[in-house]
Design a protein around this motif. Sequence first.
Motif, PDB file in Angstrom:
ATOM      1  N   VAL A  57      40.720 -28.992 -39.343  1.00 18.13           N
ATOM      2  CA  VAL A  57      42.177 -28.954 -39.480  1.00 18.13           C
ATOM      3  C   VAL A  57      42.822 -28.445 -38.190  1.00 18.13           C
ATOM      4  O   VAL A  57      43.814 -29.010 -37.704  1.00 18.13           O
ATOM      5  CB  VAL A  57      42.586 -28.072 -40.679  1.00 18.13           C
ATOM      6  CG1 VAL A  57      44.086 -27.772 -40.645  1.00 18.13           C
ATOM      7  CG2 VAL A  57      42.227 -28.776 -41.992  1.00 18.13           C
ATOM      8  N   ALA A  58      42.263 -27.389 -37.627  1.00 14.16           N
ATOM      9  CA  ALA A  58      42.832 -26.836 -36.400  1.00 14.16           C
ATOM     10  C   ALA A  58      42.729 -27.827 -35.240  1.00 14.16           C
ATOM     11  O   ALA A  58      43.668 -27.989 -34.456  1.00 14.16           O
ATOM     12  CB  ALA A  58      42.143 -25.526 -36.046  1.00 14.16           C
ATOM     13  N   LEU A  59      41.590 -28.508 -35.138  1.00 15.31           N
ATOM     14  CA  LEU A  59      41.462 -29.536 -34.106  1.00 15.31           C
ATOM     15  C   LEU A  59      42.424 -30.684 -34.359  1.00 15.31           C
ATOM     16  O   LEU A  59      42.937 -31.298 -33.419  1.00 15.31           O
ATOM     17  CB  LEU A  59      40.023 -30.048 -34.055  1.00 15.31           C
ATOM     18  CG  LEU A  59      39.000 -29.133 -33.399  1.00 15.31           C
ATOM     19  CD1 LEU A  59      37.583 -29.690 -33.577  1.00 15.31           C
ATOM     20  CD2 LEU A  59      39.300 -28.946 -31.921  1.00 15.31           C
ATOM     21  N   GLY A  60      42.683 -30.974 -35.636  1.00 19.52           N
ATOM     22  CA  GLY A  60      43.665 -32.006 -35.966  1.00 19.52           C
ATOM     23  C   GLY A  60      45.057 -31.629 -35.492  1.00 19.52           C
ATOM     24  O   GLY A  60      45.814 -32.479 -35.000  1.00 19.52           O
ATOM     25  N   ALA A  66      47.808 -34.185 -28.352  1.00 19.48           N
ATOM     26  CA  ALA A  66      46.967 -34.660 -27.248  1.00 19.48           C
ATOM     27  C   ALA A  66      47.192 -36.133 -26.956  1.00 19.48           C
ATOM     28  O   ALA A  66      47.601 -36.914 -27.820  1.00 19.48           O
ATOM     29  CB  ALA A  66      45.501 -34.409 -27.579  1.00 19.48           C
ATOM     30  N   ARG A  67      46.885 -36.512 -25.714  1.00 21.47           N
ATOM     31  CA  ARG A  67      46.982 -37.896 -25.288  1.00 21.47           C
ATOM     32  C   ARG A  67      45.801 -38.246 -24.384  1.00 21.47           C
ATOM     33  O   ARG A  67      45.118 -37.362 -23.870  1.00 21.47           O
ATOM     34  CB  ARG A  67      48.299 -38.153 -24.541  1.00 21.47           C
ATOM     35  CG  ARG A  67      49.541 -38.148 -25.421  1.00 21.47           C
ATOM     36  CD  ARG A  67      50.804 -38.300 -24.601  1.00 21.47           C
ATOM     37  NE  ARG A  67      52.003 -38.382 -25.458  1.00 21.47           N
ATOM     38  CZ  ARG A  67      53.229 -38.145 -25.047  1.00 21.47           C
ATOM     39  NH1 ARG A  67      53.446 -37.797 -23.789  1.00 21.47           N
ATOM     40  NH2 ARG A  67      54.250 -38.257 -25.880  1.00 21.47           N
ATOM     41  N   GLY A  68      45.594 -39.551 -24.191  1.00 19.18           N
ATOM     42  CA  GLY A  68      44.614 -40.028 -23.220  1.00 19.18           C
ATOM     43  C   GLY A  68      43.203 -39.550 -23.492  1.00 19.18           C
ATOM     44  O   GLY A  68      42.770 -39.444 -24.652  1.00 19.18           O
ATOM     45  N   ASN A  72      40.962 -38.795 -27.009  1.00 17.89           N
ATOM     46  CA  ASN A  72      39.753 -39.572 -27.313  1.00 17.89           C
ATOM     47  C   ASN A  72      38.534 -38.672 -27.460  1.00 17.89           C
ATOM     48  O   ASN A  72      37.652 -38.933 -28.289  1.00 17.89           O
ATOM     49  CB  ASN A  72      39.509 -40.613 -26.216  1.00 17.89           C
ATOM     50  CG  ASN A  72      40.598 -41.676 -26.174  1.00 17.89           C
ATOM     51  OD1 ASN A  72      41.244 -41.947 -27.179  1.00 17.89           O
ATOM     52  ND2 ASN A  72      40.808 -42.267 -25.006  1.00 17.89           N
ATOM     53  N   GLU A  73      38.472 -37.619 -26.666  1.00 19.21           N
ATOM     54  CA  GLU A  73      37.335 -36.703 -26.722  1.00 19.21           C
ATOM     55  C   GLU A  73      37.252 -36.005 -28.077  1.00 19.21           C
ATOM     56  O   GLU A  73      36.175 -35.881 -28.666  1.00 19.21           O
ATOM     57  CB  GLU A  73      37.463 -35.676 -25.594  1.00 19.21           C
ATOM     58  CG  GLU A  73      36.183 -34.934 -25.283  1.00 19.21           C
ATOM     59  CD  GLU A  73      36.350 -34.050 -24.055  1.00 19.21           C
ATOM     60  OE1 GLU A  73      35.780 -34.395 -23.007  1.00 19.21           O
ATOM     61  OE2 GLU A  73      37.052 -33.021 -24.156  1.00 19.21           O
ATOM     62  N   ILE A  74      38.397 -35.560 -28.578  1.00 22.27           N
ATOM     63  CA  ILE A  74      38.428 -34.903 -29.889  1.00 22.27           C
ATOM     64  C   ILE A  74      38.027 -35.886 -30.978  1.00 22.27           C
ATOM     65  O   ILE A  74      37.205 -35.578 -31.849  1.00 22.27           O
ATOM     66  CB  ILE A  74      39.818 -34.312 -30.179  1.00 22.27           C
ATOM     67  CG1 ILE A  74      40.170 -33.228 -29.161  1.00 22.27           C
ATOM     68  CG2 ILE A  74      39.862 -33.731 -31.597  1.00 22.27           C
ATOM     69  CD1 ILE A  74      41.587 -32.699 -29.301  1.00 22.27           C
ATOM     70  N   ARG A  75      38.606 -37.090 -30.949  1.00 22.65           N
ATOM     71  CA  ARG A  75      38.341 -38.088 -31.987  1.00 22.65           C
ATOM     72  C   ARG A  75      36.858 -38.438 -32.034  1.00 22.65           C
ATOM     73  O   ARG A  75      36.260 -38.549 -33.112  1.00 22.65           O
ATOM     74  CB  ARG A  75      39.167 -39.357 -31.766  1.00 22.65           C
ATOM     75  CG  ARG A  75      40.668 -39.152 -31.877  1.00 22.65           C
ATOM     76  CD  ARG A  75      41.427 -40.474 -31.915  1.00 22.65           C
ATOM     77  NE  ARG A  75      41.407 -41.030 -33.260  1.00 22.65           N
ATOM     78  CZ  ARG A  75      40.778 -42.144 -33.606  1.00 22.65           C
ATOM     79  NH1 ARG A  75      40.099 -42.831 -32.704  1.00 22.65           N
ATOM     80  NH2 ARG A  75      40.830 -42.590 -34.850  1.00 22.65           N
ATOM     81  N   GLN A  76      36.256 -38.616 -30.884  1.00 20.88           N
ATOM     82  CA  GLN A  76      34.851 -38.996 -30.842  1.00 20.88           C
ATOM     83  C   GLN A  76      33.958 -37.859 -31.323  1.00 20.88           C
ATOM     84  O   GLN A  76      33.017 -38.083 -32.091  1.00 20.88           O
ATOM     85  CB  GLN A  76      34.460 -39.410 -29.426  1.00 20.88           C
ATOM     86  CG  GLN A  76      33.005 -39.870 -29.312  1.00 20.88           C
ATOM     87  CD  GLN A  76      32.684 -40.417 -27.938  1.00 20.88           C
ATOM     88  OE1 GLN A  76      33.565 -40.576 -27.103  1.00 20.88           O
ATOM     89  NE2 GLN A  76      31.412 -40.711 -27.688  1.00 20.88           N
TER      90      GLN A  76
END
Length: 407
Positions: A57-60, A66-68, A72-76
């Motif tokens: 949740v916190a990372l969400g 976030a962008r770019g 993408n790093e978080i999503r992956q």
Amino acid sequence: MLVLGVLPLLLLQLRVPCRAADVPEDVTAEFSVRLYHQLRSSVGEENIIFSPLSVSVALGMVELGARGPTLNEIRQAVGYSNLKAGDEFSLLRNLTQALSAEETQNVVKLANALFLQTGVHYNPDFLQLMKKYFRAEIETVDFSESMAVAEHINTWVENHTESKIRNLLSADDFSSVTRLTLVNAVYFRGSWKNQFRPENTRTFSFSKDDGTEVQTLMMYQQGDFFYGEFSDGSTEAGGVYQVLEMPYEDEDMSMMIVLPRQEVPLATLEPIIKAQLLEDWANNVKKQKVEVYLPRFKVEQKIDLRENLQELGIKNIFTKDADLSAMAGEMADGKDLFIGKAVQKAYLEVSEEGAEGAAGSGMIALTRTLVLYPQVMADHPFFFIIRNRRTGSILFMGRVMNPEVID
């Protein structure tokens, strides 16, 4: 049973120059297990307690800003690569709403707060989405008044965890360049569907993996639980191990205990733990009568997540290359924002009925012979998860290497 965790993820600083039937399943299970293994490698032989859901949740919340490459790093890393961009926010909202549905008999509270530096402008779309998906409370503070801010945020945390989590942050965590702090708190209090009788609790020896023993209060009951015996297919984990799932009052939530054989150290079993294996356990345990010996214990731990998240591939947000520009207002440069601190504090308490209870004067036979039913004797280290049985969402995960007796 009392469990809770708090994650001020994340402290962001300005860089100085130089229950619905259609609730989706939790797709972050693999990330949760990877984080457990990372913590296991960093804490040695200690107990572990953390909230995978709280971290997600916190990372969400950070991901919303976030962008770019940072996005993408978080999503992956978290496991959203196969989802359509942005779908993870609805997923997180639905998972948290399923946990805190009013019709449940357990108490689950998930609270999010966003503390903003007074006078700094932020993207109104970002603030609106924080409220939409995470129901975040938004306040302005002056981080230069570091002692007052730390006291204010700690009070907020205490109020949302029934005062179990105290002094999470200190004045040293803030400075004149701090611009934003995200805090996520998770609180859970549940009563066992089949409660232990306090008069059956007895002092018993708990054998640690280093060969020493400690005295603990061992609860006992014979009841109907979900139980299974599993094998890793080799001798690496000592062959057969036990999995016990104990539901809470409304059966939506449960605690799953994974116990190796008496002579097998938990560290030998832990490497086989994978997300798919968690699902296999849940799908293959069967309800049957089981004799359960489980220690009363409490575990509390504060974890610095920054290094652990970096090891899992979430690195960009902690560096000068972070792109959190979606948080910034039109007059601010979001590329001057990065993550300064990421810590989580979690607390787990297990007792006979879910609240403090005194041991009585009854007698039971603590024996391994003449057992009519499967016997789960948790008198040595074990792994556990607390999960939503409908969605698979993991509220807490950890291990007990040395139970601390509840007085």
